[in-house]
Design a protein around this motif. Structure first.
Motif: not given
Length: 492
Positions: A364-389
């Protein structure tokens, strides 16, 4: 048999073209288009469609016709009370709250009144309004083809104001082709026809006398729209399948977060612009949440002077860290909070193992609604933890991820994010649109990992689903993803 019946109507009426309503006097209406499609496949008839735009008054439009436009109701009130002006603050006595801003805008736009020092001053209370005149005309004559270019611009404004909606009316006519005209020159004999051969037809011998319709797989049929998932849900599932196939597991975290988990742990200073009201939704209740005190002390130290337990990690931000700010509650602004919570939850034994996790959820972000912004949207986050990455590993993994999503051309460029260093942005190439930014990524900074006791490097990336969905579905406006447009949902 239905095809012959339809052709026989043309033969008996001696007409070459007839509309559906006229044909329905001779044949059941629900059969006409299906039969015409069969005949069209045999090149005996052509189906002619004429589409016309029709204006339909909404409930709000009907109300306006009855009571007048909001700006007219102001003028009427002034006339009845022998006034020529009114303070803006008094409009609440005349109009509904959601009508006031629109009325003020249209008073100025139409030149009906001027606004000075908080007062609305009318030039004339008996003005003529083109919108009112046209709205009344549309009730009687809704066919837009009757109106000129100037009137259509006014109609478009009436649509924007929610007083009308535009529907398309389709008129269909069936016309004989030259081949069809030749066919009806001979007498048309209608025999009993079997469209589905049953056991009784075979045993009783009825099949010998009746005409058995041949099965033609090329005949066009009406489109069928079976139940299916919403396109955004489908894309989310597609991304999940790709990530799981690449060895990731899914994690979740709360929608309501403290500033500690949403910002502080990510080494975002407490005076960072992203925390201001224009970007973040703060909760009225509860105003505070619990934070782990031991970790809070470490994060405070890393912010103020860049140290952990007296060991210098960086220069820090050199300001006075406020623990009360850390406890304030917000609607999370990114799913990175899920990754950080996951890393913080690891035991000492688990910290020695590699980890690949992702989170797909709402932010959720307090954005003004227009053609490319909404106050609520989906996001995908990923992480990789390992030796020497390494950063090279991050580039390779992201390229593979985007390739599996169907984006063949991918490139990367340097970027800046407060909690990763080095950082990058990934762009994909689409024909006709060029290079488009799709995701951001980087390696978590030591200031993020050291307070958590993480010694291995951690690769992190995030992608906005709305942008991804728009690219895959060919949309230009993010709002189209969430409209209840059943026609679009059926077709897409």
């Amino acid at each position: 048999m239905d095809e012959k019946r339809l052709l026989k109507v043309f033969q008996e009426t001696r007409k070459e073209i007839m509309d559906v309503d006229e044909l329905s006097k001779h044949i059941e209406k629900e059969k006409i288009m299906r039969t015409a499609l069969w005949l069209s496949g045999k090149e005996l008839v052509d189906i002619i469609e004429n589409k016309e735009s029709i204006a339909i008054l909404t409930e709000e439009g009907k109300k306006v016709l009855e009571k007048g436009l909001p700006e007219r109701r102001i003028a009427k009130y002034l006339k009845e009370n022998d006034l020529t002006s009114i303070p803006i603050k008094d409009l609440k006595n005349i109009l509904d709250k959601d009508e006031i801003n629109a009325a003020l805008g249209n008073l100025k736009k139409k030149g009906i009144a001027k606004i000075e020092k908080g007062n609305i001053i009318f030039e004339s209370l008996d003005y003529e309004d083109e919108e009112e005149i046209l709205l009344a005309k549309l009730k009687e004559n809704p066919h837009l083809s009757l109106y000129n270019e100037k009137e259509r611009k006014i109609i478009e404004n009436l649509k924007k104001r929610g007083f009308i909606k535009i529907d398309e009316k389709v008129e269909r006519k069936i016309k004989l082709t030259e081949k069809g005209k030749e066919y009806i020159k001979n007498p048309i004999e209608i025999k009993e026809e079997i469209t589905q051969l049953t056991r009784e037809d075979i045993i009783g011998g009825r099949w010998r006398e009746a005409y058995i319709r041949p099965y033609d797989v090329k005949i066009p049929v009406e489109e069928v729209y079976p139940a299916k998932m919403h396109p955004l849900t489908r894309i989310i599932r597609e991304v999940k399948e790709v990530l799981i196939s690449m060895g990731f597991k899914e994690i979740k975290s709360p929608i309501v977060e403290t500033e500690f988990w949403n910002f502080d742990v990510l080494f975002e200073p407490q005076d960072h612009p992203a925390r201001e009201m224009q970007d973040t939704f703060f909760l009225k209740y509860p105003t505070e949440g619990d934070v782990p005190e031991d970790l809070l002390k470490k994060v405070k130290s890393i912010h103020e002077d860049g140290t952990i337990d007296g060991v210098k990690v960086s220069e820090g931000w050199k300001y006075k860290f406020d623990e009360n700010v850390s406890r304030r509650t917000v609607l999370r602004t990114h799913t990175t909070a899920s990754s950080i919570r996951y890393l913080a939850s690891l035991s000492e034994e688990e910290k020695e193992k590699p980890h690949k996790v992702f989170c797909i959820d709402r932010v959720f972000r307090n954005e003004a609604i227009d053609y490319k912004h909404l106050p609520e949207f989906y996001q995908c986050e990923g992480i990789i933890m390992d030796d020497n990455v390494t950063f090279d590993n991050l580039v390779g993994i992201l390229k593979e991820f985007l390739n599996r999503l169907g984006f063949e051309k991918v490139r990367f460029r340097p970027a800046y994010f407060p909690f990763t260093e080095p950082s990058l942005e990934a762009e994909v190439y689409l024909e006709g649109k060029g290079w488009l930014e799709l995701l951001g990524a980087g390696m978590f900074r030591p200031e993020v990992l050291e307070p958590l006791g993480i010694k291995k490097p951690v690769l992190a990336w995030g992608i906005g689903f709305s942008r991804l969905a728009m690219l895959k579905l060919g949309l230009n406006d993010i709002r189209d993803l969430h409209k209840n447009d059943l026609d679009w949902l059926k077709r897409v």
